[in-house]
Design an enzyme around this catalytic site. Structure first.
Site, PDB file in Angstrom:
ATOM      1  N   GLY A   1       1.911  -4.628  12.218  1.00  0.00           N
ATOM      2  CA  GLY A   1       0.951  -3.649  12.301  1.00  0.00           C
ATOM      3  C   GLY A   1       1.056  -2.881  13.535  1.00  0.00           C
TER       4      GLY A   1
ATOM      5  N   CYS B   1       6.675  -9.410  13.396  1.00  0.00           N
ATOM      6  CA  CYS B   1       6.165  -8.407  14.447  1.00  0.00           C
ATOM      7  C   CYS B   1       4.974  -8.825  15.022  1.00  0.00           C
ATOM      8  CB  CYS B   1       6.436  -6.894  13.939  1.00  0.00           C
ATOM      9  SG  CYS B   1       6.569  -5.962  15.184  1.00  0.00           S
ATOM     10  N   TYR B   2       3.913  -7.832  14.367  1.00  0.00           N
ATOM     11  CA  TYR B   2       2.713  -8.059  15.059  1.00  0.00           C
ATOM     12  C   TYR B   2       2.078  -9.451  14.908  1.00  0.00           C
ATOM     13  CZ  TYR B   2      -2.401  -7.318  15.997  1.00  0.00           C
ATOM     14  OH  TYR B   2      -3.773  -7.371  16.387  1.00  0.00           O
TER      15      TYR B   2
ATOM     16  N   HIS C   1      11.828  -6.659  11.348  1.00  0.00           N
ATOM     17  CA  HIS C   1      11.308  -6.543  10.186  1.00  0.00           C
ATOM     18  C   HIS C   1      12.336  -6.995   8.839  1.00  0.00           C
ATOM     19  CE1 HIS C   1       7.475  -4.637  10.989  1.00  0.00           C
ATOM     20  NE2 HIS C   1       8.091  -4.225  12.102  1.00  0.00           N
TER      21      HIS C   1
ATOM     22  N   GLU D   1      11.886  -7.302   5.804  1.00  0.00           N
ATOM     23  CA  GLU D   1      11.659  -6.656   4.520  1.00  0.00           C
ATOM     24  C   GLU D   1      12.251  -5.144   4.378  1.00  0.00           C
ATOM     25  OE1 GLU D   1       9.645  -7.092   7.037  1.00  0.00           O
ATOM     26  OE2 GLU D   1       7.988  -5.751   7.251  1.00  0.00           O
TER      27      GLU D   1
ATOM     28  N   ASP E   1       5.092   6.526 -15.731  1.00  0.00           N
ATOM     29  CA  ASP E   1       3.834   5.976 -15.544  1.00  0.00           C
ATOM     30  C   ASP E   1       2.598   5.889 -16.228  1.00  0.00           C
ATOM     31  OD1 ASP E   1       5.751   5.630 -13.322  1.00  0.00           O
ATOM     32  OD2 ASP E   1       4.594   7.213 -11.750  1.00  0.00           O
TER      33      ASP E   1
ATOM     34  N   THR F   1       2.307   6.413 -19.169  1.00  0.00           N
ATOM     35  CA  THR F   1       2.589   5.648 -20.659  1.00  0.00           C
ATOM     36  C   THR F   1       2.709   4.413 -20.523  1.00  0.00           C
ATOM     37  OG1 THR F   1       3.972   7.572 -20.984  1.00  0.00           O
ATOM     38  CG2 THR F   1       4.245   5.702 -22.674  1.00  0.00           C
TER      39      THR F   1
ATOM     40  N   LYS G   1       8.254   2.283  -8.845  1.00  0.00           N
ATOM     41  CA  LYS G   1       8.672   3.063 -10.042  1.00  0.00           C
ATOM     42  C   LYS G   1       9.751   2.052 -10.965  1.00  0.00           C
ATOM     43  CE  LYS G   1       8.854   7.034 -12.011  1.00  0.00           C
ATOM     44  NZ  LYS G   1       7.810   8.132 -12.244  1.00  0.00           N
TER      45      LYS G   1
END
Ligand code: XMP
Length: 512
Positions: free
Chosen positions: A53, A80-81, A166, A168, A224, A226, A368
């Site tokens: 954060g 982290c945070y 991080h 991720e 998207d 569709t 996506k």
């Protein structure tokens, strides 16, 4: 039920954590930071991740955590945070003493379960200004950096873990390993999630939300909208009305193709509105890019609104507006509370003001490539799922300067050849996006024995992962030669073709 609960403290990348856990085949959910220990207990997850954060833990109004969550005996990984919150409750955090941003190295002292498979020195991505300095009883430091003495911590008894970096983001080379270790070795989660279960879950959610009402949705024929429409169609059958607005700025044969596609997908309530004259009229004499975009956005809403009102009169049970919004379309705000997300305004058509419809966006958490995988699960044809993105304002932002009927025709014909050749050579799938632009200058040429003074078409093909940055595609010269010669020979009004070799940044993908 989610096995991993991610508590959001306002990180810009919290959705990346969720995505990484999904990639491991484990269902995860993001919850706001004001969730209580009681609510968590009810959800009974195998593990909890506290996100990063933007705040410092001692800042006024900095988000906190119900401390009892850390005492439930459920494994917790603070990122982290999130780690600083653990530090705050069980030790001491020094605010603003050390600023570490970007690529750094951690030095692993003890791998434990969390750092299993990592080497002694690992590249990680840091972004913090606070530092955990003191730790309570039973805490151990597993890794440090040159400047941060506690970069990875654990308390086995309490099942609390913290990483200052991080895991991720892709810059943390073995970040996925850390998440995998936490999810499987520490939380003992089972693989329970795939795109089929996502499909079933989303269909259930749509059914529960819409109940006996109807949905109306603007569709573009793109991936998207569709996939979103088809998912809702699966859930509520013909209670979805799809509206395709032909603003006249679309590609050659596009209106017909979209119509055919929705017929093939068995939509009963598909409506096409030909508004090309209205748009063209409003764009007359306008050459400023921003003005063009604004006019198109506004006109789009007006035309759509008119159609909605017409359909609402016939069916007053239309109460929802469906949208194909995906995660990158939304701005992640730093506000870590419920409803923290805003709709991005510059790329997507803003919500029609007059309409009192409730919004439903079934794909709003997805990226996506995940939308494409979900589309595959819905059995949507690859031809649709692998289409290049096409911007809302369409060819208007690829015709530099004023838009006229003649210019649209020239661009449509040239672009059709470009895309056709890319498809037949196999390069369409190797590029993120390809487009042609009509430049606002004429040049001299010679055709037969005659002097010509005609338009220039600029071809642009790019490779990219998320359109935030892009590189020009290294198409073979022979292919470019073939495309150029076909365009010059077959498209009246063009005597020169150039290939755009600009990177984004500083150039953008579109021309305006
Ligand atoms: P730029 O030109 O900003 O484009 O590099 C990045 C990506 O976004 C698409 N794009 C749009 N999409 N409405 C859209 O739906 C828009 O107004 C718009 N402008 C750009 C562009 O095609 C590329 O994929």
């Amino acid at each position: 039920m989610a096995q991993i609960i991610i508590i959001n403290f306002g990180s810009q990348v919290v959705h990346l954590i969720a995505r990484r856990i999904r990639e491991l085949g484990v269902y995860s959910e993001i919850k706001p930071c004001d969730i209580s220990a009681k609510e968590i207990k009810k959800l009974n997850p195998a593990g909890i991740i506290l996100s990063g954060g933007p705040n410092s833990v001692y800042e006024k109004n900095a988000p906190t955590l119900d401390k009892k969550i850390l005492e439930l005996g459920i494994p917790v990984l603070g990122i982290c945070y999130g780690m600083q919150l653990i530090g705050r409750y069980y030790g001491k955090v020094l605010a603003g003493k050390l600023k570490e941003y970007g690529k750094k190295h951690i030095f692993v002292k003890n791998n434990g379960k969390l750092l299993k498979g990592l080497s002694k020195k690992e590249q990680v991505w840091m972004s913090h200004g606070d530092l955990v300095t003191k730790l309570g009883k039973d805490f151990e430091v597993l890794a440090k950096t040159k400047t941060c003495p506690a970069a990875v911590i654990r308390n086995e008894n309490k099942k609390l873990y913290g990483v200052q970096f991080h895991p991720e983001v892709v810059h943390t080379v073995n970040g996925n390993k850390v998440l995998k270790n936490f999810v499987f070795d520490i939380c003992e989660s089972k693989k329970d999630w795939d795109f089929k279960s996502l499909r079933d879950e989303l269909i259930r959610e749509v059914k529960d939300t819409i109940k006996n009402d109807y949905v109306i949705m603007g569709v573009s024929g793109g991936v998207d909208s569709t996939v979103a429409a088809d998912l809702m169609h699966e859930a509520i059958s013909d209670k979805i009305y799809c509206v395709f607005i032909d603003h006249g700025l679309i590609r050659k044969n596009e209106a017909e193709e979209v119509k055919k596609m929705f017929k093939k997908l068995k939509f009963k309530n598909f409506f096409m509105v030909d508004a090309s004259d209205i748009f063209l009229d409003k764009l007359k004499g306008i050459s400023d890019p921003e003005k063009k975009r604004k006019i198109i956005g506004k006109t789009f809403i007006e035309v759509f609104e008119k159609k909605v009102i017409e359909l609402e009169k016939k069916n007053p049970k239309i109460r929802f507006l469906g949208q194909g919004t995906i995660y990158p379309d939304r701005i992640e705000t730093a506000q870590p509370s419920k409803n923290a997300d805003k709709i991005k305004s510059h790329h997507n058509v803003a919500l029609p003001k007059k309409m009192k419809l409730k919004v439903i966006e079934p794909l709003k958490e997805l990226y996506k490539d995940e939308v494409r995988k979900l589309g595959k699960e819905l059995k949507i044809h690859d031809k649709i799922l692998l289409r290049h993105p096409f911007p809302g304002p369409g060819l208007a932002i690829r015709i530099l300067g004023e838009v006229t009927k003649e210019k649209i025709k020239i661009l449509q014909e040239a672009d059709h050849i470009f895309i056709e050749e890319l498809k037949s050579s196999g390069y369409y799938q190797k590029t993120w996006q390809a487009l042609s632009a009509l430049l606002p200058v004429k040049t001299v040429g010679v055709m037969g024995d005659k002097r010509t003074y005609e338009n220039i078409i600029s071809l642009r093909a790019v490779t990219s992962v998320d359109a935030m940055t892009a590189d020009w595609a290294k198409l073979p010269f022979e292919l470019l030669e073939k495309i150029s010669s076909r365009i010059i020979n077959e498209v009246k009004g063009v005597n020169r073709v150039v290939y755009d070799i600009s990177q984004k940044p500083p150039a953008t993908i579109e021309y305006e």
